[in-house]
Design a protein around this motif. Structure first.
Motif, PDB file in Angstrom:
ATOM      1  N   HIS A  28      81.562  33.036  -2.640  1.00 15.33           N
ATOM      2  CA  HIS A  28      81.519  31.862  -3.512  1.00 15.33           C
ATOM      3  C   HIS A  28      80.372  31.902  -4.526  1.00 15.33           C
ATOM      4  N   GLY A  29      79.368  32.748  -4.304  1.00 13.76           N
ATOM      5  CA  GLY A  29      78.240  32.767  -5.216  1.00 13.76           C
ATOM      6  C   GLY A  29      78.159  33.988  -6.108  1.00 13.76           C
ATOM      7  N   VAL A  30      78.809  35.098  -5.686  1.00 13.18           N
ATOM      8  CA  VAL A  30      78.718  36.342  -6.444  1.00 13.18           C
ATOM      9  C   VAL A  30      80.067  36.718  -7.062  1.00 13.18           C
ATOM     10  N   GLU A  31      81.088  36.763  -6.223  1.00  9.94           N
ATOM     11  CA  GLU A  31      82.402  37.254  -6.659  1.00  9.94           C
ATOM     12  C   GLU A  31      82.979  36.513  -7.867  1.00  9.94           C
ATOM     13  N   PRO A  32      82.889  35.159  -7.972  1.00 15.67           N
ATOM     14  CA  PRO A  32      83.532  34.473  -9.099  1.00 15.67           C
ATOM     15  C   PRO A  32      82.815  34.658 -10.431  1.00 15.67           C
ATOM     16  N   ASN A  33      81.595  35.190 -10.432  1.00 15.08           N
ATOM     17  CA  ASN A  33      80.786  35.222 -11.641  1.00 15.08           C
ATOM     18  C   ASN A  33      80.706  36.628 -12.222  1.00 15.08           C
ATOM     19  N   ASP A  34      80.971  36.736 -13.511  1.00 17.43           N
ATOM     20  CA  ASP A  34      80.925  38.037 -14.172  1.00 17.43           C
ATOM     21  C   ASP A  34      79.530  38.664 -14.083  1.00 17.43           C
ATOM     22  N   ALA A  35      78.511  37.820 -14.130  1.00 18.61           N
ATOM     23  CA  ALA A  35      77.135  38.328 -14.052  1.00 18.61           C
ATOM     24  C   ALA A  35      76.675  38.527 -12.613  1.00 18.61           C
ATOM     25  N   GLY A  36      77.552  38.220 -11.665  1.00 17.14           N
ATOM     26  CA  GLY A  36      77.168  38.364 -10.266  1.00 17.14           C
ATOM     27  C   GLY A  36      76.268  37.235  -9.811  1.00 17.14           C
ATOM     28  N   GLY A  37      75.443  37.518  -8.831  1.00 24.65           N
ATOM     29  CA  GLY A  37      74.562  36.483  -8.300  1.00 24.65           C
ATOM     30  C   GLY A  37      73.516  37.070  -7.383  1.00 24.65           C
ATOM     31  N   ALA A  38      72.585  36.208  -6.986  1.00 26.54           N
ATOM     32  CA  ALA A  38      71.471  36.624  -6.124  1.00 26.54           C
ATOM     33  C   ALA A  38      71.638  36.002  -4.744  1.00 26.54           C
ATOM     34  N   LEU A  39      71.334  36.779  -3.733  1.00 23.83           N
ATOM     35  CA  LEU A  39      71.425  36.346  -2.340  1.00 23.83           C
ATOM     36  C   LEU A  39      70.100  36.623  -1.654  1.00 23.83           C
ATOM     37  N   GLU A  40      69.595  35.641  -0.940  1.00 20.88           N
ATOM     38  CA  GLU A  40      68.334  35.803  -0.215  1.00 20.88           C
ATOM     39  C   GLU A  40      68.532  35.454   1.246  1.00 20.88           C
ATOM     40  N   VAL A  41      68.037  36.313   2.137  1.00 18.68           N
ATOM     41  CA  VAL A  41      68.048  36.060   3.580  1.00 18.68           C
ATOM     42  C   VAL A  41      66.602  36.083   4.053  1.00 18.68           C
ATOM     43  N   ARG A  42      66.175  34.989   4.670  1.00 18.74           N
ATOM     44  CA  ARG A  42      64.777  34.878   5.072  1.00 18.74           C
ATOM     45  C   ARG A  42      64.684  34.383   6.512  1.00 18.74           C
TER      46      ARG A  42
END
Length: 361
Positions: free
Chosen positions: A284-298
């Motif tokens: 839902h945060g990366v796949e729909p966007n042409d520019a991709g997206g950022a994911l953080e796991v902390r």
């Protein structure tokens, strides 16, 4: 186009069923069966359960003494004395049950009742002796027998409540496990990964082999017999494997940042806790966007607690809207494992979606 996707989904589902990757009813029954575990009856090592047990016993004591007292002051005096006995007995009993839950689960049911009623009588007797240290009132055999029998009755009440509680959780547990089994394996993810591996076979065989190894490990964990608990380190490793596969698919569009606290790695968590969360973030945060997206796991250790954060950027809306099943599944399994000692929070801000989990170490 919608009809084509619908047919593709059915074809992929049938294909994964033929491969033995989609859970059949027999496999679901086999996976759910371990949920009916006698050890869970005696898992009283939770703050919420201890609080309910203590308050329940105190409420019964208060009502019983109110029937016999002639005035409020007499009732308060009796309550102050009775609380010394009941509180000591309940905490003593719960502590022993928590420490011996595995041996207790292996006993046959009549022996479980005999042992725990005996411990209840012993705990009440010890509480009575503690009260007598501050009192000069003589304690005859009849009074001591009455206290021991009251302790056994208290233990019987608590044990009956614990068994009812475990039975009442079976449908919720089975449903959560069923949803988990059905959502673990997404046919489109399988085909995308296989396509990625096939594209790499000729140009980079070693990388293709690594992709298939990661995929094999994901499915091994997903289809393995459900375990009671895993470590946070194991969950992080599984999430890494999943994201390694997605990294090949999305390339620079998927930007991942890990901030891991090594001291938090031994925390007890339900199996497949992180993977559905990072999958949601990618879907839902990366796949729909042409520019991709950022994911953080902390992950971070905070005294007696461990904090887990999964956060992703939000851009264009996904073409396949989510139903929140993965989030509800994770929340329900955390509640069943840690009760009120765990917290699950979802926070949506402009351009950011964050899931925060806090649980005991």
């Amino acid at each position: 186009m919608a009809g084509k996707h619908h047919n593709d989904w059915h074809d992929s589902r049938n294909f994964t069923s033929m491969l033995g990757l989609a859970p059949t009813p027999a496999e679901v029954e086999e996976q759910v069966a371990p949920l009916f575990d006698g050890e869970r009856v005696f898992d009283v090592c939770h703050v919420g359960l201890v609080l309910r047990a203590v308050l329940g016993v105190q409420a019964l004591l208060a009502l019983g003494l109110a029937l016999a007292a002639r005035e409020p002051l007499q009732w308060l005096w009796w309550m102050s004395s009775g609380t010394v006995v009941t509180l000591s007995a309940v905490l003593f009993w719960l502590l022993l049950v928590c420490g011996a839950r595995r041996p207790l689960a292996r006993l046959r049911e009549p022996w479980q009742w005999a042992v725990l009623l005996g411990l209840g009588a012993l705990g009440a007797s010890l509480g009575w002796q503690l009260l007598n240290l501050a009192s000069d009132e003589p304690s005859g055999w009849f009074r001591q027998l009455s206290v021991a029998l009251a302790g056994a009755a208290m233990a019987a009440m608590l044990l009956y409540w614990m068994k009812l509680r475990e039975r009442s959780q079976r449908p919720a547990d089975a449903l959560a496990q069923l949803v988990e089994l059905q959502s673990r394996i997404r046919p489109h993810f399988l085909f995308n990964t296989l396509n990625t591996a096939m594209a790499l076979v000729r140009v980079d065989p070693n990388r293709a082999e690594a992709v298939l190894e990661d995929l094999s490990e994901l499915f091994r964990v997903a289809l393995a017999e459900a375990s009671t608990v895993v470590s946070l380190n194991e969950e992080v490793e599984l999430a890494r494997r999943y994201l390694d596969i997605e990294q090949i698919r999305f390339g620079e569009r998927l930007r991942i940042r890990w901030q891991l606290d090594e001291s938090a790695g031994n925390a007890r968590v339900p199996p497949l806790l992180l993977q559905p969360l990072v999958e949601n973030a990618v879907r839902h945060g990366v796949e729909p966007n042409d520019a991709g997206g950022a994911l953080e796991v902390r992950t971070k250790s905070r005294g007696a607690e461990v904090e887990i954060l999964v956060s992703n950027s939000v851009g264009a809306a996904s073409s396949v809207p989510g139903h929140g099943l993965a989030l509800r599944n994770v929340r329900d399994r955390l509640r069943l494992m840690h009760d009120v000692a765990a917290r699950f929070e979802v926070r949506q801000e402009p351009g950011r979606f964050t899931v925060r989990i806090v649980l005991p170490r």
